[in-house]
Scaffold this active site. Structure first.
Site, PDB file in Angstrom:
ATOM      1  N   ARG A 119       0.860  -1.195   0.000  1.00 35.97           N
ATOM      2  CA  ARG A 119       0.000   0.000   0.000  1.00 35.97           C
ATOM      3  C   ARG A 119       0.886   1.231   0.000  1.00 35.97           C
ATOM      4  NH1 ARG A 119      -3.823   2.428   4.724  1.00 35.97           N
ATOM      5  NH2 ARG A 119      -1.937   3.640   5.027  1.00 35.97           N
ATOM      6  N   ASP A 161      -5.058   4.016  -0.419  1.00 35.45           N
ATOM      7  CA  ASP A 161      -6.196   4.294   0.460  1.00 35.45           C
ATOM      8  C   ASP A 161      -6.555   5.766   0.398  1.00 35.45           C
ATOM      9  OD1 ASP A 161      -8.101   4.381   2.442  1.00 35.45           O
ATOM     10  OD2 ASP A 161      -6.820   3.604   4.039  1.00 35.45           O
ATOM     11  N   HIS A 217      -9.145   6.914   2.111  1.00 34.91           N
ATOM     12  CA  HIS A 217      -9.568   7.115   3.500  1.00 34.91           C
ATOM     13  C   HIS A 217     -10.823   7.968   3.631  1.00 34.91           C
ATOM     14  CE1 HIS A 217      -8.533   7.080   7.934  1.00 34.91           C
ATOM     15  NE2 HIS A 217      -8.251   5.863   7.531  1.00 34.91           N
ATOM     16  N   ARG A 247     -13.385  -5.354   3.640  1.00 33.99           N
ATOM     17  CA  ARG A 247     -12.280  -5.019   4.535  1.00 33.99           C
ATOM     18  C   ARG A 247     -12.616  -5.253   6.009  1.00 33.99           C
ATOM     19  NH1 ARG A 247      -8.047  -4.616   4.745  1.00 33.99           N
ATOM     20  NH2 ARG A 247      -7.361  -2.479   5.099  1.00 33.99           N
ATOM     21  N   TYR A 292      -2.998  11.759   5.693  1.00 32.62           N
ATOM     22  CA  TYR A 292      -3.252  10.441   6.270  1.00 32.62           C
ATOM     23  C   TYR A 292      -2.201   9.437   5.801  1.00 32.62           C
ATOM     24  CZ  TYR A 292      -4.896   5.708   6.626  1.00 32.62           C
ATOM     25  OH  TYR A 292      -4.942   4.372   6.867  1.00 32.62           O
ATOM     26  N   GLU A 324     -13.676  -1.257   6.449  1.00 37.44           N
ATOM     27  CA  GLU A 324     -12.978  -1.394   7.723  1.00 37.44           C
ATOM     28  C   GLU A 324     -13.739  -0.776   8.887  1.00 37.44           C
ATOM     29  OE1 GLU A 324      -9.727   2.162   8.062  1.00 37.44           O
ATOM     30  OE2 GLU A 324      -9.376   0.677   6.488  1.00 37.44           O
ATOM     31  N   GLU A 373      -8.861   1.921  -1.994  1.00 38.58           N
ATOM     32  CA  GLU A 373      -9.592   1.659  -0.754  1.00 38.58           C
ATOM     33  C   GLU A 373     -10.357   2.884  -0.251  1.00 38.58           C
ATOM     34  OE1 GLU A 373      -8.575   0.135   3.807  1.00 38.58           O
ATOM     35  OE2 GLU A 373      -7.030   0.126   2.258  1.00 38.58           O
ATOM     36  N   GLU A 407      -3.794  -7.520   5.336  1.00 38.67           N
ATOM     37  CA  GLU A 407      -2.972  -6.376   5.722  1.00 38.67           C
ATOM     38  C   GLU A 407      -2.101  -6.745   6.922  1.00 38.67           C
ATOM     39  OE1 GLU A 407      -3.605  -1.613   6.631  1.00 38.67           O
ATOM     40  OE2 GLU A 407      -5.241  -3.004   7.010  1.00 38.67           O
ATOM     41  N   TRP A 415     -12.222  12.174   8.327  1.00 39.15           N
ATOM     42  CA  TRP A 415     -10.811  11.827   8.484  1.00 39.15           C
ATOM     43  C   TRP A 415     -10.576  10.431   7.928  1.00 39.15           C
ATOM     44  CZ3 TRP A 415      -8.126   7.922  11.056  1.00 39.15           C
ATOM     45  CH2 TRP A 415      -6.737   8.057  11.024  1.00 39.15           C
TER      46      TRP A 415
END
Length: 405
Positions: free
Chosen positions: A149, A213, A215, A286, A161, A265, A239, A342, A405
């Protein structure tokens, strides 16, 4: 004679970062370990366990894993949510750990046995500029990773991030009285990232799997734009392109790009994944083994996903403990549509507190052959690292309005 649970205790320890661990002991002396860590809200889960869950476990049959899961989920009326599901996940992991120890088998054998010899894993490479990022990519390739990643800094922003300016290991939860506030600029990000990732692809060639990602930072249109711009990079996945609570918005992203999408996630139940899976709006689930309520529901999510040709790839950052990672690897070894795991890694002291049988070698993980999950906690060492208050950051746009975030 039926075995029973005689004690359930919660340990909160901070060997570099905070972890919440559940210890269940049975009358026969079997000990099961579960992970209930919820980054930035650890004490909420610890209290949920201590004050509400642990007392009602006493006297229950530890072998009745499914019944206990239903009891804790359906029996309390207030369902779902990360605190509830992380607590249930800790119990479920601990009971699978006990089941394996009583049977003398690693958990993956109880799930039907291995369907692969080892589990493909990816780690993170970050750099504040492209040169530093390429150096970081080379460093993780030297450790055997062929799935990486990649996250980069963005010109004009002081914080991004996943990346640190000094190249230090990234830990999002900051110690202190309150969350750090970061400034975010989506336009600057969208201008910079596609070109940076093209340079990474040119550097590593076609055979390295690259992941990125976003995010949760983008609108559906912005996500579609980014996915289309990254098609030449041939990502393994993109992602969390947009907050997926409104799941219909992913239809627009899907219509505009063939870049594979990974999401989930922050989701905690199979029902949050249902539309994403059945409409094939994502390619990878995820879900973390602890945050969705343990191995029991993770297997149900995987079964649903398999019908729709979606693969699972559990969340595995440094803020899930080696216990939850063990749970994911046991599921991974025994699940046909498991894709990749991961693995950020841990500081040495975490490996000492959570002694584990799972191993990493040459870009792959294996859960090991120890009975149960294969993780034991050094309680005396854990007690030397008391909890320290920590918060995940928050993000604001340049005009001061709060964003994801």
């Amino acid at each position: 004679m039926t075995d029973t649970i005689v004690s359930a205790d919660v340990l909160v320890t901070s060997p570099g970062r905070n972890f919440v661990t559940l210890k269940i002991v049975t009358a026969s002396g079997a000990v099961g370990w579960g992970d209930a860590t919820l980054n930035g809200r650890e004490l909420a889960v610890a209290s949920y366990l201590r004050d509400h869950v642990c007392p009602i476990l006493i006297g229950r049959d530890p072998a009745r894993i499914e019944d206990t899961w239903q009891y804790l989920y359906r029996g309390v009326y207030w369902r779902r949510g990360p605190v509830t599901m992380a607590a249930i996940g800790a119990v479920d992991l601990a009971l699978w750990d006990i089941k394996g120890k009583v049977c003398g088998q690693p958990v993956y054998q109880l799930l039907g046995g291995a369907v692969r010899n080892r589990i493909l894993s990816y780690t993170h490479a970050t750099g504040w500029d492209v040169a530093a990022l390429l150096d970081a990519v080379d460093a993780v390739r030297d450790r055997g990773f062929q799935a990486i990643r990649v996250q980069t800094g963005v010109p004009g922003l002081d914080s991004v991030y996943g990346v640190t300016k000094d190249g230090a290991a990234y830990e999002p939860a900051g110690r202190g009285a309150g969350p750090v506030e970061e400034i975010w600029d989506t336009a600057a990000y969208l201008r910079h990232v596609p070109g940076a990732l093209v340079q990474v692809r040119e550097h590593v060639g076609p055979n390295v799997a690259l992941l990125h990602d976003a995010h949760h930072r983008l609108t559906p249109n912005e996500a579609a734009r980014l996915g289309k711009a990254l098609e030449p990079v041939d990502l393994y996945w993109l992602e969390d392109v947009t907050p997926a609570e409104n799941q219909e918005v992913l239809r627009r992203v899907r219509a505009q790009t063939t870049t594979p999408l990974a999401i989930g996630e922050v989701f905690t139940t199979v029902w949050e994944f249902q539309q994403l899976i059945t409409e094939q709006l994502i390619d990878f689930v995820r879900a973390a083994s602890s945050h969705v309520g343990g191995i029991t529901p993770l297997r149900r999510i995987a079964a649903l996903a398999e019908v729709w040709q979606v693969r699972i790839a559990p969340h595995g950052p440094s803020d899930v403990s080696p216990i939850a990672l063990a749970g994911a690897t046991h599921v991974g070894l025994a699940t046909p549509n498991f894709a990749i795991q991961e693995y950020m890694g841990y500081p040495d002291v975490v490996h000492e507190v959570f002694r584990h049988d799972w191993t990493y070698a040459e870009g792959h993980l294996h859960p090991g052959e120890a009975p149960g999950l294969g993780v034991e906690v050094d309680e005396a060492l854990a007690a030397r690292f008391p909890y320290e208050r920590a918060y995940l950051p928050v993000a604001r746009r340049r005009d001061g309005t709060l964003t994801d975030w």
